[in-house]
Enzyme design. Structure first.
Site, short mmCIF file in Angstrom:
data_model
loop_
_atom_site.label_atom_id
_atom_site.label_comp_id
_atom_site.label_asym_id
_atom_site.label_seq_id
_atom_site.Cartn_x
_atom_site.Cartn_y
_atom_site.Cartn_z
N ASP A 238 -17.31 -4.83 -14.92
CA ASP A 238 -16.31 -5.79 -16.62
C ASP A 238 -15.44 -6.64 -15.62
OD1 ASP A 238 -16.97 -7.86 -18.81
OD2 ASP A 238 -15.63 -6.71 -19.58
N SER A 259 -16.18 -12.00 -23.21
CA SER A 259 -17.34 -11.13 -23.40
C SER A 259 -17.66 -11.44 -24.34
CB SER A 259 -17.17 -10.20 -22.53
OG SER A 259 -16.96 -10.09 -21.76
N GLN A 309 -24.21 -11.43 -17.63
CA GLN A 309 -22.75 -11.30 -18.33
C GLN A 309 -22.92 -13.20 -19.48
OE1 GLN A 309 -18.40 -10.99 -18.52
NE2 GLN A 309 -19.24 -8.94 -18.79
#
Length: 324
Positions: A238, A259, A309
């Site tokens: 991430d 996110s 993502q």
């Protein structure tokens, strides 16, 4: 292993072993194992996680939540089952001032595949949901993969810290950007990063929405249950991921970026404390959202992990001026 604890699942480790180039003697254990991914078991399927690094936004780092949730899920399966995918949603901002509770539901246990659902809770409300699927090892003649990009090895590249120090030596750097870089430099991020083609921070020209960097966990993890390395990779995956979608839009100042979801597919064994190439690209952005995709490659060219993502990206409508 301290990361996932108590005799099965991600916690069943074999202990440190000597590894060529990175022996355990004299090395510090990775803080990702000793602290970040070291959950406290409160009940059979209830765990508590604490925080190591909190970004300047004062929201919890999404990779930490994904990694800790996977640790919790891994504690609810047998040692022989390995994670092959996970799919997550971030539903509320995390509060860095309080721990996170992870509640695991044993959704299904089958002969080949098992599914575990995890809910992360703060202040009595879910902040994150995740479903992880585990599989017993199975062979198949049906195999293929893309080809790893050709890039310089990590030994020939500067670390992110060294690049920042190089930027700070520029006497023409505006003071507010100097403060921003000093703040980044002071952050205790437990990841080693070496960008392959670092963007010029003094340039606001649009760039192709692609970036490559070598990554690894900082510190020693060693040979242990593969689920431990997958939990660490979930944390690493991430970091700087969503920023790929901003490379064609560097003339705009970011107002808000978080996110929305995160997915991962695990393809082959790997060591998260060894250098892996993180290939990131953004095929689309629009509607205040950006989509990013990533691939983690082992140094020998094996595709280890695929990631995807989507996130919210809001910018100021007027372009910013030069940083000089």
């Amino acid at each position: 292993m301290a990361a996932a604890g108590d005799g099965n699942g991600a916690g069943a480790g074999t202990g440190p072993k000597s590894v060529a180039g990175r022996p355990p003697l004299g090395d510090l254990r990775s803080v990702l194992i000793t602290s970040v991914l070291n959950l406290e078991r409160l009940e059979l399927d209830l765990f508590r996680g604490r925080h190591h690094w909190v970004p300047a936004t004062q929201r919890l780092f999404g990779g930490q939540i994904v990694g800790q949730a996977l640790v919790a899920a891994a504690r609810a399966v047998s040692r022989d089952e390995q994670v092959h995918s996970l799919h997550c949603y971030f539903v509320r901002a995390g509060d860095p001032k309080v721990p996170v509770l992870y509640e695991v539901e044993r959704t299904r246990t089958g002969k080949s595949f098992s599914v575990r659902s995890v809910k992360a809770i703060q202040h009595g409300k879910p902040i994150f949901t995740c479903q992880a699927s585990f599989q017993l090892s199975q062979g198949s003649p049906v195999q293929h993969q893309f080809t790893m990009p050709t890039v310089p090895p990590p030994e020939e590249l500067l670390t992110q810290e060294e690049l920042i120090q190089k930027f700070l030596q520029n006497p023409n750097l505006a003071e507010r950007y100097r403060k921003h870089l000093n703040k980044i430099q002071a952050e205790d991020v437990p990841i080693d990063i070496k960008p392959v083609n670092p963007p010029d921070i003094f340039c606001s020209e649009p760039q192709e929405p692609k970036q490559l960097f070598w990554v690894r966990a900082r510190g020693y993890i060693g040979e242990t249950d593969m689920k431990v390395h997958c939990c660490v990779a979930a944390y690493i995956s991430d970091y700087a991921f969503l920023g790929t979608a901003l490379l064609p839009h560097r003339q705009y100042r970011i107002k808000f970026m978080v996110s929305l979801d995160h997915s991962m597919w695990f393809h082959a064994p790997f060591r998260a404390d060894h250098w892996m190439l993180y290939e990131c690209e953004s095929p689309w952005a629009g509607g205040c959202r950006g989509l990013v995709q990533g691939r983690l490659w082992r140094r020998d060219g094996v595709l280890a992990v695929t990631c995807a993502q989507e996130g919210v990206i809001r910018v100021e409508q007027t372009p910013t001026q030069s940083k000089l």
